[in-house]
Design an enzyme around this catalytic site. Structure first.
Site, short mmCIF file in Angstrom:
data_model
loop_
_atom_site.label_atom_id
_atom_site.label_comp_id
_atom_site.label_asym_id
_atom_site.label_seq_id
_atom_site.Cartn_x
_atom_site.Cartn_y
_atom_site.Cartn_z
CE1 TYR A 62 -3.36 -2.82 -0.18
CE2 TYR A 62 -3.80 -2.21 2.20
CZ TYR A 62 -4.17 -3.03 0.85
OH TYR A 62 -4.83 -3.96 0.87
CB SER A 233 -13.85 -2.87 -2.53
OG SER A 233 -12.85 -2.13 -2.98
N PRO A 234 -16.03 -2.58 0.65
CG PRO A 234 -16.14 -2.18 2.95
CD PRO A 234 -15.35 -2.44 1.81
CG LEU A 235 -18.68 1.60 2.10
CD1 LEU A 235 -18.20 3.26 2.65
CD2 LEU A 235 -20.45 1.61 2.11
N GLY A 238 -17.49 4.08 -3.17
CA GLY A 238 -18.27 5.24 -3.08
C GLY A 238 -19.19 5.36 -4.12
#
Ligand SMILES: NC(=O)c1ccc[n+]([C@@H]2O[C@H](COP(=O)([O-])OP(=O)(O)OC[C@H]3O[C@@H](n4cnc5c(N)ncnc54)[C@H](OP(=O)(O)O)[C@@H]3O)[C@@H](O)[C@H]2O)c1
Length: 325
Positions: A62, A233-235, A238
Site C-alpha cells: 500500500y 471494497s465494502p462500499l 463510493g
C-alpha cells in the site's frame, strides 16, 4: 464500536476493520512522506480509536510501503498503543521493476515471504503482527514452502496468526492441508454491487450462467471451518454514494434505494450499504477504505442499523438489476 472474538485466536477485534490503503500519500512511487501525510494518518488513527475500532488492515504494497511507514510513525509517537491494536498485513504481490527489470507478479516463495515480513515489521515499528494474509494467489506456489515460511515466522514470534486473501475454496483447502494451525481469515471483495457470494447461493441449477468468479463453496467452507470472512471494497469505492447520473441502471436503482432507506432510518447511506453485508449470517467483517474521519463516523453508524429480511432482498434485487430467480 461492537467487538467480536476472532475465530481460532484469543483476539477480540472491532466488528469493522479499518483499511489503511488510503494512508501514505497514494500510489505514485515518487511521493515522499511529509507533515501533511503524517497528520492524516494521526487523524485517521485517532478517529478510529474514538469510535472504538482496534483492528487495522495493511499490506506491504500500500502506497509502496508508505502506508505502513506513516502508521509506524504514529505508533512510535504513542507508547503503549501498539499493544491495544490488532495489526494485520499482507504479502505476495510484487510490483514490476523491483528489482529492476522484473515484471509485476505474485510471489509466495519462502524467501520473499520472510523478507517481506521483515519489511512490514520495520515500517510498522513493531516486533510482531497479529495476522498475516497471503495477498493474491501465486500460480507457481508450493504450499509446503508457504508452510515452512509460516513455521519460521511463528517460531520467531513475528506473526501470531495466518490467513489468506482472494482465495477460492480449493486454494484454502490446499494450503490448510499443510498447515498445523487453522487459517483465521479470508479477505475477499464483497459488497452490494460485487455480490458474487450471494449470487452463488441462489444460482444452483439455473439456466443462466453461474456467477463466474469461483465463489462456489467459499461461504460454506469458511463457516464450517471458522475462517473469518473479511470484505474489501465494502462500499464499492463510493459509487452508490455520489452522483450516479449516467451510471448503469442497477447502480442508479441500488443508490436510490440505499439513500431512501438511509432517510427512513435516519442514518448515513454508508451505514445502510454496510448493514447489507453485516446482515449476512456468515458474520462478514467489512474492511473500510476511507481515510477521512467524517466518513469513518458515517460508516460506524452501520452497527446500529438492522435491515429487515425484505429490505435486504430489495437491495439485492436492485443491485442485481433483476428479481430473484
Ligand atoms: N485484499 C485485497 O486484495 C484488497 C484489495 C483492495 C483493498 N483492500 C483493503 O480493503 C480496504 C478497503 O478497500 P477500498 O478502499 O476499496 O474500500 P471502499 O470502502 O469500498 O472504498 C473506499 C474508497 O472510496 C472512497 N470513497 C468515496 N466516497 C466515499 C464514501 N461516501 N464513503 C466511503 N468511501 C468513499 C474513499 O475515499 P476517501 O479516502 O477520500 O474517503 C476510498 O478511496 C483497503 O483500505 C484495504 O485495506 C484489500
Amino acid at each position: 464500536m461492537k467487538a467480536m472474538p476472532l475465530p481460532h485466536t484469543n483476539l477480540v477485534g472491532s466488528r469493522l476493520i479499518l483499511g489503511c490503503m488510503g494512508l501514505g500519500g497514494g500510489w505514485d512511487p515518487q511521493t515522499v512522506i511529509d507533515a501533511q501525510t503524517i497528520r492524516e494518518a494521526q487523524n485517521f488513527v485517532d478517529a478510529g480509536l474514538e469510535l472504538g475500532a482496534n483492528f487495522f488492515d495493511h499490506a506491504n504494497i500500500y502506497a509502496h510501503g508508505r502506508a505502513e511507514d506513516v502508521f509506524g510513525r504514529v505508533l512510535h509517537d504513542r507508547p503503549g498503543l501498539r499493544e491495544k491494536l490488532i495489526l494485520q498485513s499482507k504479502v505476495g504481490i510484487r510490483w514490476a521493476g523491483n528489482p529492476a527489470g522484473s515484471p509485476q507478479r505474485f510471489d509466495f516463495r519462502k524467501q520473499h515471504i520472510l523478507e517481506a515480513v521483515d519489511g512490514i515489521l520495520s515500517r510498522l515499528q513493531t516486533s510482531w503482527i497479529d495476522i498475516l494474509l497471503l495477498h493474491r494467489p501465486d500460480v507457481l506456489w508450493e504450499p509446503q514452502e508457504v508452510a515452512e515460511a509460516f513455521r519460521i515466522l511463528k517460531e520467531q514470534g513475528k506473526v501470531k496468526h495466518f490467513g489468506v486473501s482472494n482465495q477460492n475454496r480449493f486454494q484454502m483447502e490446499e494450503v490448510q492441508s499443510v498447515l498445523p494451525d487453522p487459517l483465521v481469515a479470508n479477505q475477499v471483495q464483497m459488497s452490494l454491487m460485487h455480490h458474487g457470494f450471494a449470487e452463488t447461493s441462489i444460482s444452483f441449477n439455473q439456466e443462466s450462467p453461474r456467477y463466474p468468479d469461483g465463489w462456489e463453496g467459499v461461504i460454506e467452507y469458511c463457516r464450517k471451518n471458522k475462517v473469518q470472512l473479511q470484505a474489501w471494497s465494502p462500499l464499492d469505492r463510493g459509487v452508490l454514494l455520489g452522483d450516479t447520473a449516467g451510471k448503469p441502471e442497477n447502480v442508479q436503482a441500488a443508490s436510490l434505494l440505499v439513500n431512501k432507506l438511509a432517510r427512513e432510518k435516519s442514518v448515513s447511506p454508508e451505514a445502510v450499504q454496510l448493514a447489507w453485508l453485516l446482515k449476512h449470517p456468515s458474520g462478514i467483517q467489512p474492511v473500510l477504505g476511507t481515510s477521512k474521519p467524517e466518513r469513518l463516523r458515517a460508516c460506524a453508524q452501520a452497527l446500529d442499523v438492522e435491515l429487515s429480511h425484505e429490505e435486504w432482498y430489495s437491495l439485492f434485487a436492485a443491485a442485481r438489476g433483476k428479481p430473484m430467480p
